[in-house]
Design an enzyme around this catalytic site. Structure first.
Site, PDB file in Angstrom:
ATOM      1  N   HIS A 223       0.799  -1.219   0.000  1.00 18.74           N
ATOM      2  CA  HIS A 223       0.000   0.000   0.000  1.00 18.74           C
ATOM      3  C   HIS A 223       0.837   1.276   0.000  1.00 18.74           C
ATOM      4  CE1 HIS A 223      -3.703   2.001  -0.396  1.00 18.74           C
ATOM      5  NE2 HIS A 223      -3.267   2.881   0.464  1.00 18.74           N
ATOM      6  N   TYR A 227       1.409   5.024  -2.518  1.00 18.75           N
ATOM      7  CA  TYR A 227       1.646   6.415  -2.123  1.00 18.75           C
ATOM      8  C   TYR A 227       3.000   6.909  -2.593  1.00 18.75           C
ATOM      9  CZ  TYR A 227      -2.745   6.859   0.085  1.00 18.75           C
ATOM     10  OH  TYR A 227      -4.085   6.947   0.270  1.00 18.75           O
ATOM     11  N   HIS A 374      -9.837   0.563 -10.706  1.00 17.47           N
ATOM     12  CA  HIS A 374      -9.462   1.540  -9.685  1.00 17.47           C
ATOM     13  C   HIS A 374      -8.013   1.994  -9.851  1.00 17.47           C
ATOM     14  CE1 HIS A 374      -8.524   3.355  -5.849  1.00 17.47           C
ATOM     15  NE2 HIS A 374      -7.660   2.403  -5.596  1.00 17.47           N
ATOM     16  N   PHE A 375      -7.080   1.040  -9.936  1.00 19.08           N
ATOM     17  CA  PHE A 375      -5.693   1.521  -9.977  1.00 19.08           C
ATOM     18  C   PHE A 375      -5.276   1.981 -11.369  1.00 19.08           C
ATOM     19  CE2 PHE A 375      -4.919  -3.171  -9.889  1.00 19.08           C
ATOM     20  CZ  PHE A 375      -4.281  -3.301 -11.112  1.00 19.08           C
ATOM     21  N   HIS A 376      -6.107   1.699 -12.370  1.00 19.49           N
ATOM     22  CA  HIS A 376      -5.816   2.358 -13.651  1.00 19.49           C
ATOM     23  C   HIS A 376      -6.276   3.812 -13.634  1.00 19.49           C
ATOM     24  CE1 HIS A 376      -4.673  -1.588 -15.150  1.00 19.49           C
ATOM     25  NE2 HIS A 376      -4.038  -0.926 -16.089  1.00 19.49           N
ATOM     26  N   ARG A 439     -10.616 -10.129 -11.756  1.00 19.92           N
ATOM     27  CA  ARG A 439      -9.423  -9.529 -12.334  1.00 19.92           C
ATOM     28  C   ARG A 439      -8.418 -10.637 -12.649  1.00 19.92           C
ATOM     29  NH1 ARG A 439      -5.971  -7.020  -7.247  1.00 19.92           N
ATOM     30  NH2 ARG A 439      -4.516  -6.473  -8.902  1.00 19.92           N
ATOM     31  N   ARG A 440      -7.335 -10.289 -13.298  1.00 24.73           N
ATOM     32  CA  ARG A 440      -6.194 -11.186 -13.525  1.00 24.73           C
ATOM     33  C   ARG A 440      -6.616 -12.512 -14.120  1.00 24.73           C
ATOM     34  NH1 ARG A 440      -2.482 -10.745  -8.161  1.00 24.73           N
ATOM     35  NH2 ARG A 440      -1.330  -9.017  -9.010  1.00 24.73           N
TER      36      ARG A 440
END
Lengths: 549, 48, 156
Positions: A223, A227, A374-376, A439-440
């Site tokens: 995580h 950041y 989300h992380f894209h 996913r994946r």
């Protein structure tokens, strides 16, 4: 203040450029892998020559999640530190080069084992899937290299502080150091699992591995990793963008406070990636959920600071009404436009993050393609568009060139292409994820299951988005290559904003590193000591390695 | 937190810069967060 | 440190929202029992086939309308892979893995948990709507990951 262009020393520039070169090479290769994935997942296309979807997926994740980001960030921060606290000493610069080569050799090594199919374990490499030892050793070298570069920045910063006693350090240097401290503390976890668990196990020195401990150490790192990606984007937003638009920084001290809050609260939160796991009690999961929510606060502060910067500038230019200031912003300047679009995308991105971390709500989205969506938005739009926007001045600054009007126009188009492509891809990922699409996973109808058939239109939309994004990658590569090698010679500014108000005494207190690092350690101990003791004491028999690809 | 003393801060018009648009913007953002979070929460409840 | 009045309002509002979110999920988790799956039972992953209840995987009636569904997960299958459940049954699903990490998800429901070697994971749910449900693996486990699936039929 001097009016002359303050330049990063030429030799420091070379160090920074070397990092950027590797970063954009990773973007080219990793981006192509991403295109292939979206095409496969649409169900309309198959990989030739027996290439595995999961080899491509591992390549994509490692190159873009780990290589592009880490290299860009370290290169950018070397330039920022050199620009704000003076030319690096020969020792620091040499240390920086040692770090660069360690990271590059490590990357090449891991990439070799991924591409030869010996490490199709994805970029999270969860045991007991067991990759070739060379893959883990390569990753360890990348981490160690980044530490060496971090130490080069720390010593440079310490030297500046010694020479400027009682002064507040320049904002970008402070932020770079904060980010490297964060990185150092969090990579200890991934280094521990790779060096003490996975390397001996993959070499056959140990038979078995504690799976949950390895995962927990990974997410202790995983995580704060995000950041570590985000903070350099925030550096650009806080310290550069106000100057680019012609305004002033809203508040220097609040920017520093936000960074300290990120340092404190982005590490003791890894369990929010492990909310649905056995072996961790729900009480400790919830403790880390609460800590995760703390790390939202500095982003709320950042949102306010950005709008305030824009509004203050717009009003200084005579804007009236509630939103009149929006019209005064330099929309045709790619150095502003790309990061601004990145900021806008952070609104849904951050919102998705809050949902993911909301304890049992995670059951709705965990390991669905919502998370990929989300992380894209976070890293692949907010962070990456900001990095692109920074490249538009950083690369010509470092190479002694200027960006032409034509390239600026292309950069605006690039940003729009990226935004459109990502809206298609990430948007459909979010909706398909809510319907349960995992996913994946390569294309599958799960035995013509009615649920899986519902996802197919979304998967086609993802391929459309992925294709548009690949066009965006070609455009950014054209721009970057132009800026590095072909743009006309000249001087480009490394923009750094001034604060609207004079420094406050509080800013000095925010450089009390002993206090902050002490608090970081205390928070980590509170969040992790008991559960890790539980994981070790109540461990089931360990796992042998499996190569199931 | 204590009110800042006017002696330290000198802006042209008044003590606090005019940031009505900022306030409106962050609140729009806040409402978006609430809307999305509540939607997924109801999806969770619906699927219980 | 000077903070603009509007920023104070915004932070109070934002932090207030976060507290409300945390309270909602906290109360429903700790008071109403809607915790994320977090079973603490361990098992020897190499002896799953001889460890109860996984030595006889499948649906077991435990009480009036209450069932236990024990499923063994291994690359690349679920055992059993077709299950019939009476409508409205309250089912506790127990899963464990014989090899690597897998996922256990029933799309369209809240059934979603990690399956890790050495641990049993567990979750209780009620199947109120009749029809066909798909079980799939949502954590990458190898070449056949996307082929891993099973079916649940909820019957009247």
């Amino acid at each position: 203040m001097t009016t002359a262009v303050e330049k990063v020393n030429r030799r420091d520039a070379k160090l920074a450029l070397a990092h950027l070169f590797v970063a954009f090479t990773a973007l080219a290769l990793g981006g192509f892998a991403g295109l292939l994935q979206t095409l496969v997942r649409s169900g309309k296309f198959e990989l030739p020559a027996g290439i595995s979807y999961y080899t491509i997926l591992t390549t994509h994740g490692v190159l873009l999640g780990l290589v592009l980001t880490t290299f860009f960030i370290i290169g950018f921060q070397f330039a920022a530190v050199s620009r704000t606290t003076g030319t690096l000493s020969d020792g620091s610069r040499r240390t920086g080069w040692v770090g660069f080569w360690l990271m590059t050799i490590g990357t090449a090594m891991s990439a070799f084992f991924i591409l030869t199919g010996k490490a199709s374990v994805l970029y999270t490499f969860y045991a007991p899937l067991q990759a070739h030892a060379g893959f883990y050793i390569g990753l360890a070298l990348v981490v160690v290299g980044s530490w060496v570069s971090g130490f080069a920045m720390f010593t440079h910063y310490a030297r500046w502080r010694k020479a400027h006693r009682g002064q507040v350090s320049p904002l970008l240097a402070f932020m770079s150091v904060t980010n490297m401290v964060l990185w150092l503390v969090c990579t200890l976890g991934v280094a521990a699992t790779v060096v003490f668990q996975l390397i001996p196990w993959s070499l056959g020195l140990t038979d078995r591995v504690n799976v949950l401990l390895s995962r927990t150490l990974f997410w202790y790192f995983g995580h704060p990793l995000v950041y570590f990606w985000l903070l350099p984007a925030y550096m650009v937003w806080y310290a550069v963008i106000p100057k680019v638009i012609g305004g002033k920084m809203f508040s220097d001290s609040l920017a520093r406070l936000a960074f300290i809050l990120f340092l404190l609260f982005s590490i003791p939160v890894g369990f929010h990636h492990q909310l649905l796991e056995p072996g961790i009690s729900p009480f400790w999961k919830y403790v880390q959920v609460v800590l995760t929510f703390m790390v939202i606060i500095p982003s709320l502060m950042t949102a306010f600071a950005m709008f305030a910067t824009f509004e203050s500038y717009g009003r200084s230019q005579g804007a009236t009404g509630l939103f009149g200031w929006l019209r005064k912003l330099p929309w045709s300047d790619a150095r502003f436009f790309a990061p601004f679009v990145g900021m806008l995308f952070f609104i849904p991105a951050g919102t998705g993050g809050i949902i993911n971390a909301s304890h049992q709500l995670n059951q709705v989205v965990h390991n669905t393609i919502w998370v990929t969506g989300h992380f894209h938005l976070t890293v692949a739009t907010t962070v990456v568009l900001t990095f692109f926007g920074a490249s538009y001045w950083l690369i010509p600054h470092l190479t002694g060139r200027v960006m032409t009007k034509a390239m600026n126009r292309l950069a605006i188009i690039q940003t729009i292409v990226w935004a459109v492509g990502m809206t298609f891809m990430s948007g459909s990922m979010h909706f398909a994820g809510l319907l349960g699409a995992p996913r994946r996973s390569a294309f599958s109808t799960y035995g013509n299951s009615p649920q899986a058939l519902e996802w197919i239109p979304y998967q086609i939309a993802q391929a459309v988005g992925g294709t548009i994004l690949f066009i965006g990658i070609i455009l950014i590569l054209v721009i970057v290559i132009n800026l590095a090698f072909f743009a006309p010679k000249g001087e480009t500014e490394f923009p750094i904003a001034e604060a609207a108000a004079p420094y406050e005494r509080a800013a000095l207190a925010l450089e009390n590193w002993k206090l902050w690092i002490g608090l970081v350690v205390a928070l980590i101990l509170i969040a992790y000591t008991v559960p890790i003791i539980d994981i070790i004491q109540n461990a089931p028999p360990g796992s042998k390695g499996y190569k199931l690809w | 937190m204590a009110k800042p003393t006017t002696a330290v801060r000198q802006t042209k018009k008044d003590e606090e810069p005019a940031l009505k648009g900022t306030l409106a913007s962050v609140f729009l953002l806040g409402f978006f967060i609430i809307f999305a979070w509540v939607s997924v929460y109801f999806l969770f409840l619906h699927r219980l | 440190m000077h903070i603009h009045k509007y920023e104070k309002i915004w932070l109070a509002f934002g932090i207030g929202c976060l507290i409300v979110f945390l309270t909602v999920v906290g109360v429903s988790a700790f008071a109403a029992g809607q915790q994320p799956p977090s079973c603490l039972t361990t098992i020897d992953p190499e002896k799953v086939d001889s460890t109860p209840p996984f030595d006889h995987p499948g649906l077991v009636k435990k009480g009036d309308n209450e069932y236990e569904l024990n499923i063994v997960v291994a690359a690349f299958s679920f055992t059993p892979n077709t299950i019939e459940i009476p409508k409205g049954a309250k089912v506790t699903i127990n899963v464990t893995s014989k090899d690597v990490i897998h996922g256990f998800e029933i799309p369209g429901t809240n059934v979603n948990m990690m399956v890790e070697p050495g641990y049993v994971n567990s979750l209780t749910t009620t199947f109120d709507k009749p029809g066909e449900y798909t079980i799939l693996c949502n954590e990458y486990c190898g070449a056949g990951h996307h082929m891993m699936t099973a079916r649940i039929k909820v019957v009247e």
